[in-house]
Write a protein that holds these residues in place. Structure first.
Motif, PDB file in Angstrom:
ATOM      1  N   ASP A  64      47.433  86.332  47.183  1.00 59.35           N
ATOM      2  CA  ASP A  64      47.147  84.897  47.244  1.00 59.35           C
ATOM      3  C   ASP A  64      47.043  84.381  48.668  1.00 59.35           C
ATOM      4  OD1 ASP A  64      47.012  84.730  44.547  1.00 59.35           O
ATOM      5  OD2 ASP A  64      49.099  84.081  44.266  1.00 59.35           O
ATOM      6  N   SER A  65      47.623  85.122  49.658  1.00 66.05           N
ATOM      7  CA  SER A  65      47.583  84.622  51.042  1.00 66.05           C
ATOM      8  C   SER A  65      47.292  85.724  52.058  1.00 66.05           C
ATOM      9  CB  SER A  65      48.918  83.950  51.392  1.00 66.05           C
ATOM     10  OG  SER A  65      49.974  84.895  51.297  1.00 66.05           O
TER      11      SER A  65
ATOM     12  N   THR B 167      44.583  80.119  49.752  1.00 65.73           N
ATOM     13  CA  THR B 167      44.342  80.677  48.419  1.00 65.73           C
ATOM     14  C   THR B 167      43.065  80.096  47.826  1.00 65.73           C
ATOM     15  OG1 THR B 167      46.734  80.875  48.115  1.00 65.73           O
ATOM     16  CG2 THR B 167      45.360  81.031  46.135  1.00 65.73           C
TER      17      THR B 167
ATOM     18  N   ARG C 121      42.614  85.729  46.376  1.00 66.62           N
ATOM     19  CA  ARG C 121      43.291  85.482  45.100  1.00 66.62           C
ATOM     20  C   ARG C 121      43.931  86.792  44.643  1.00 66.62           C
ATOM     21  NH1 ARG C 121      39.322  83.613  42.391  1.00 66.62           N
ATOM     22  NH2 ARG C 121      39.745  81.416  42.787  1.00 66.62           N
ATOM     23  N   GLU C 122      45.163  86.670  44.091  1.00 70.57           N
ATOM     24  CA  GLU C 122      45.875  87.855  43.607  1.00 70.57           C
ATOM     25  C   GLU C 122      45.108  88.479  42.446  1.00 70.57           C
ATOM     26  OE1 GLU C 122      48.524  90.681  43.853  1.00 70.57           O
ATOM     27  OE2 GLU C 122      49.191  88.844  44.826  1.00 70.57           O
TER      28      GLU C 122
END
Length: 1139
Positions: A739-740, A792, A821-822
């Motif tokens: 996400d980051s 994100t 994005r994860e």
């Protein structure tokens, strides 16, 4: 050989025998192969009609010429199918071209019939001499076609005609007429009366000889008066028709000859009857091996030899061999003529100047000949030759009048000429002598200046050479010539001339004597300085002097009475009359002298003259000019792969003259050799040096240049190294995204260079933006990086650049943006292959298991043993994002069991089982007992050990020992059953036994010893003799070692060997090419205990072939064979071998 006696033989049928062949001529068999077969007439003539084939339709024939008479040879070529005019050469021997010998003795003629399209070539030998005898060759070539033939010329002495009338022998002495003089009967002593022979039938001796047996040749020759038996046999050999040997191996043979230009490709083609036949290609008798130059091709019935890039060494005889059949040909390589592409130019120079004649030819490395007026020039101190590729130069360093003439350059395909003109240098008069008018007792000075300081000359007065004396002096300093006459007298007046030696030049002036007689009247004239800028205080006259040179300023002064002169520099008077800076005074002349001018001598000088009548003053500005100071601050500002940019500061002092520019030099660090970078003056203070080697340290220095000269070199720059940035990194990919964060990976650049890589810079930006943000403050050395703090859901672009001392490389970009994005990924364990089966370790060993897994987000990892959660106090566990490690520092048996790895993400899970078995050596066997003893045998039994070491028992080791020695000997190893029978025990001994148990760790440390012993009792023994049966040794011959194919060098003794067995002893027969070798002393046959050897003493080419060894006895026979090839060693290798 004299002619055979033929009664009433006709002249047209009489034929002289052929001349004996010269040693260098080819034998008749080769001539037939090279030049078609020549048929000899049946009537015994020496010259026969040649079979018309190839390009010739009529060939020159063998002939016998009479010494002192002319003979003509004719060759005709059919031109109907030729694309252009053929070229025909007449040669003697093999290579002597007779075209260059054309003249009074040899004459050539060429005609062409347009109707029949036949070219006719004639060669006429005028007044034949003995040296004209020998073999001749006629060669015709058109494009890629070639044909040739040979013929022989023999020379016989002229025969005097016999005088049929005896009265012709009567002669009178004197020239008055028929009745003058006395009769001379001496001629009668030289002649005999010719007896008239009775006419007989015509007999052809050669037909008789051809039909006779060889044993009757001598008798027939004696009968018909033939005395030269050797010549007769040679003639008979030529007269016999040679039946052409029918060749079954070739459908189409090689052409008689081929012609090819040097450097071109040529193909030799034959067609064979058998498509599977193997051929050999030979060059001058030596077999050719396939290579890039010689290419063999086999397509169906065609066999081709291709010779690529033919050279003069390929000019040779070639043959194609199929079995015993051969086809011959000859290849002629023509060297293309070297032509002159750029002609010589006429040269006009002055005496002492350098002369260069330049010519350009069509081939690199070609040889040229330089000549002057028909004489070849050689390399000596005067002439130098130089060549570079296709260009050639003739260089004369200092031209003189003797070098005038016509110069020629020759190649084998052209020539060029040029004329050299050398003129005397024109002498330039820089200052001519001027007319003088002087008074009595004054000094007269004639002065002139010419352009050449080496020129001498003489002074004339009224056409008479002036002689030096105490009053008349002649000086020559540099380019200035002076004639000084002190205390001038009336007789000194006249015309004075200066004539330079060696030049048609005269300089004339007149000396006028002024005689004034006046009464003395005291007068006063104000002083006056005779300068161009004399006058007021503000006027100036500037004199420029080169540093180190001498300045002499002569100032004429007038005034009555004689004025007083004062020289000053600024406020300081100059009074010295001697030294470097001084003042010299003479009547009406004051001279200011500076020896070796220096920079401090520059300034304004004042001359002041005074007398009672007044004062005069003049200002003189002296400028000292010198070479400039060296430039300063030389440094390298930028570098590239093969260049560097250097800057510097101008010199502090320009030498008093404007700077024209700079010269640059460089060198490798540690070297003493400086390389010039520019020959034309460079005006800027920034220079880009090119053609440098990357990774090498260089130093630079700079020279300043003005109108005076070149300065001293500047201080060397600091060493610098040309280094280029690397190429961009490769294969930039995304390894992981959260996400980051984003994990990037890449490969190093393809081109790194000498500067290496200091690290990588990673930059990112949002899609559509142009402003890149640097992710890392310092360059990273690894080929991966985690970019953190990314927004994100945004689409981001990434790029990576490599950094070294030369700067940044080009960026490596990704093809598309990356969404931050994860990404959900199922958990998965990647169990190593060795852990998929039972994992076995010994007690005390270390256990270290690394098991990778994957899954996003980071999964939860748990270890279980036998279904229970693993106790981490006994077994260590370490887990990272990508793998987990199970380690045991010292394994114990309690660590054995089934270990389960669980990787779980939310409700998704993956498991893997690992079976670990910790083993050690087993315990000893139990209850070892001797259950039975009989004869020399004993039976043992035991029970397995209580402790198997946590591993399967793989076997037992049994040992025995007798009571006498108590030494243990191993009886069985790896015995799998818990029982065994021990045999071969010694009678009368008592034995005890012990047993070791074994597993995968080895044998047990303790042993199980038998509780009882085994005694081998003594008993009566009966020896039963086995009846002897004699073995039948008879056998047929059988070769145990065959013959082996060999290749040997001619002249070196060799041997071939094999071995045979058989009984009774076989008879040995050696054969060559299926023919039994008899008692030939060349061969030595040996038989040593069945080893057969055939020694061949100094084999020749004739000894090559198939050798067979045959063994025969009453029971049968056997044979083996091999191929022996005899090779001739080339001459060069023979000489090396001798050395």
């Amino acid at each position: 050989m004299p002619e055979a006696k033929k009664p009433a033989a006709k002249k047209d049928k009489t034929a002289a025998p052929p001349a004996a062949p010269k040693p260098e001529e080819k034998p008749a068999e080769e001539e037939e192969q090279m030049c078609e077969s020549e048929e000899l007439p049946a009537d015994g003539g020496t010259t026969g009609k040649t079979e018309l084939s190839g390009l010739f339709i009529e060939r020159p024939e063998n002939a016998t010429a009479t010494k002192g008479k002319d003979i003509i040879f004719i060759a005709k070529v059919d031109g109907s199918n030729l694309p252009r005019k053929p070229t025909l050469k007449w040669l003697k021997g093999k290579w002597m071209d007779l075209g260059s010998k054309a003249g009074k003795h040899l004459q050539f003629k060429e005609t062409y019939d347009r109707n029949t399209k036949v070219y006719t070539y004639e060669m006429k030998i005028v007044k034949v001499v003995d040296g004209d005898a020998g073999g001749y060759r006629c060669e015709v070539t058109v494009k890629d076609k070639c044909d040739s033939c040979v013929f022989e010329v023999s020379v016989e002495a002229a025969q005097e005609e016999q005088q049929a009338n005896i009265l012709e022998a009567f002669k009178r002495s004197g020239d008055a007429g028929e009745d003058a003089g006395e009769l001379d009967f001496s001629a009668l002593l030289k002649k005999r009366e010719v007896k008239k022979e009775e006419p007989t039938e015509e007999v052809d001796v050669w037909e008789i000889l051809k039909a006779a047996k060889p044993c009757d040749y001598e008798k027939i020759a004696f009968q018909y008066g033939i005395t030269d038996l050797r010549g007769m046999l040679k003639r008979l050999k030529k007269m016999k028709k040679v039946e052409p040997k029918k060749c079954d191996a070739f459908l189409k043979k090689l052409d008689s000859a081929y012609s090819v230009d040097k450097g071109k490709r040529i193909q030799l083609l034959v067609e064979v009857a058998d498509p599977n036949a193997q051929v050999k290609w030979l060059k001058n008798g030596q077999e050719i091996k396939p290579s890039a130059k010689y290419v063999f091709e086999s397509v169906g019935n065609k066999r081709t030899l291709t010779i690529n890039k033919s050279s003069l060494s390929d000019d040779a005889a070639y043959e194609c061999v199929v079995g015993e059949d051969k086809s011959f040909t000859e290849v002629f390589v023509k060297e293309p003529p070297v032509t002159i592409t750029k002609l010589l130019d006429d040269v006009h120079v002055l005496v002492g100047e350098k002369v260069e004649f330049e010519v350009e030819v069509s081939e690199e490395g070609a040889n040229v000949i330089w000549m002057k007026d028909g004489v070849e020039l050689s390399r000596d101190g005067k002439y130098r030759f130089k060549k570079d590729g296709k260009k050639h130069w003739l260089i004369i360093n200092e031209a003189t009048k003797e070098d005038i003439g016509m110069y020629y350059v020759y190649t084998n395909g052209g020539e060029s000429k040029a004329e050299l003109e050398v003129e005397d240098k024109e002498l330039e008069v820089l200052q001519s002598i001027a007319d003088l008018t002087v008074k009595a007792q004054e000094q007269a000075v004639f002065k002139c200046e010419v352009s050449d300081d080496k020129v001498t000359g003489k002074w004339l007065k009224d056409g008479v050479e002036v002689k030096a004396s105490n009053r008349i002096k002649m000086t020559h300093v540099g380019r200035i010539h002076k004639l000084t006459i002190d205390d001038v007298k009336p007789e000194d007046a006249g015309d004075y001339t200066f004539i330079p030696d060696g030049y048609a030049l005269t300089l004339s002036a007149k000396l006028n004597f002024l005689e004034i007689k006046i009464d003395y009247v005291p007068r006063q004239d104000p002083p006056k300085i005779h300068l161009d800028a004399s006058g007021g205080v503000g006027s100036q006259n500037t004199i420029i002097v080169v540093a180190g040179n001498k300045l002499r300023l002569d100032v004429e002064i007038t005034g009555e009475p004689a004025p007083t002169v004062c020289w000053m520099k600024g406020d300081n008077p100059i009074t010295e009359t001697e030294g470097r800076v001084r003042v010299e005074s003479r009547k009406n002349l004051s001279s200011f002298v500076i020896e070796g001018a220096e920079r401090d001598d520059e300034g304004k000088y004042t001359i002041t003259v005074t007398n009672p009548a007044g004062e005069d003053k003049a200002m003189i500005t002296v400028r000292i000019v010198d070479v400039p100071d060296p430039p300063e601050g030389v440094k390298c500002v930028t570098v590239g792969e093969d260049y560097a940019t250097v800057t510097w500061e101008p010199p502090k002092f320009d030498g008093g003259a404007p700077l024209k520019g700079y010269l640059m030099e460089r060198r490798k660090q540690g070297s003493s050799r400086w390389t010039k970078l520019n020959f034309d003056i460079y005006e800027s203070t920034t220079y880009e040096a090119k053609k440098m080697i990357e990774g090498v340290l260089y130093e630079m220095r700079v020279f300043a240049v003005n109108g005076i000269g070149v300065s001293q070199p500047s201080a060397n720059s600091k060493p610098f190294m040309p280094i280029a940035p690397t190429s961009e990194p490769t294969r930039l990919t995304v390894d992981d995204v959260t996400d980051s964060t984003c994990v990037l990976k890449w490969r190093p650049p393809e081109k790194i260079g000498a500067g290496g890589i200091d690290g990588y810079i990673i930059e990112y930006c949002k899609e559509g933006d142009t402003e890149w943000v640097q992710a890392n403050k310092e360059p990273v050395e690894k080929n991966s990086y985690v970019v953190r703090g990314l927004p994100t859901g945004e689409k981001m672009c990434f790029r990576v650049v490599a950094v070294n001392i030369a700067g940044r490389s080009g960026p490596a970009l990704m093809n598309q943006s990356v969404t931050i994005r994860e990404i959900m990924e199922h958990p998965k364990i990647r169990l190593p292959r060795q852990l998929r089966t039972k994992y076995i370790k010994k007690v005390g060993e270390k256990v270290n298991l690394v098991i990778p897994f994957q899954g996003k987000p980071r999964p939860v990892v748990n270890w279980y043993k036998d279904g229970q959660l693993l106790d981490t106090k006994k077994v260590g566990v370490r887990t990272s994002d990508i793998d987990t490690i199970l380690f045991i520092r010292s394994a114990e048996r309690e660590h054995s069991g089934t270990y389960t790895l669980s990787v779980q993400i939310e409700n998704m899970e993956d498991k893997a089982n690992i079976d670990i078995q910790i083993v050690e050596k087993p315990g000893p066997p139990r209850e070892v007992t001797i259950t039975d003893v009989w004869g020399f045998n004993a039976a043992l039994e035991w029970k397995p050990p209580k402790d198997n070491g946590n591993a399967e028992i793989t076997g037992y080791t049994i040992q025995k020992a007798d009571k006498k020695t108590n030494e243990w000997f191993t009886v069985y190893e790896h015995n799998r059953r818990p029982s065994c029978t021990v045999s071969d025990l010694v009678m009368g001994n008592e034995y005890t036994f012990r047993v070791f148990s074994e597993n995968i760790c080895g044998m047990s440390d303790e042993v199980g010893i038998s509780k009882n012993t085994a005694h081998i009792a003594k008993t009566g023994l009966v020896h039963k003799i086995t009846p002897y049966k004699e073995k039948d040794m008879c056998s047929s011959p059988k070769f145990t070692q065959p013959l082996v194919d060999r290749t040997v060098i001619a002249g070196y003794t060799t041997a071939i060997s094999c071995s045979v067995r058989g009984f009774p002893k076989p008879k040995i027969i050696w054969m060559k090419n299926k023919m039994i070798i008899g008692e030939d002393p060349k061969f030595l046959m040996q038989n040593n205990q069945g080893v057969l050897t055939l020694n061949i003493r100094k084999p020749s080419l004739f000894d090559g072939g198939k050798y067979t060894c045959k063994a025969v006895n009453d029971l049968g026979e056997d044979e083996v064979e091999c191929k022996l090839e005899v090779r001739v060693l080339p001459i060069g290798e023979k000489e090396e071998g001798k050395k």
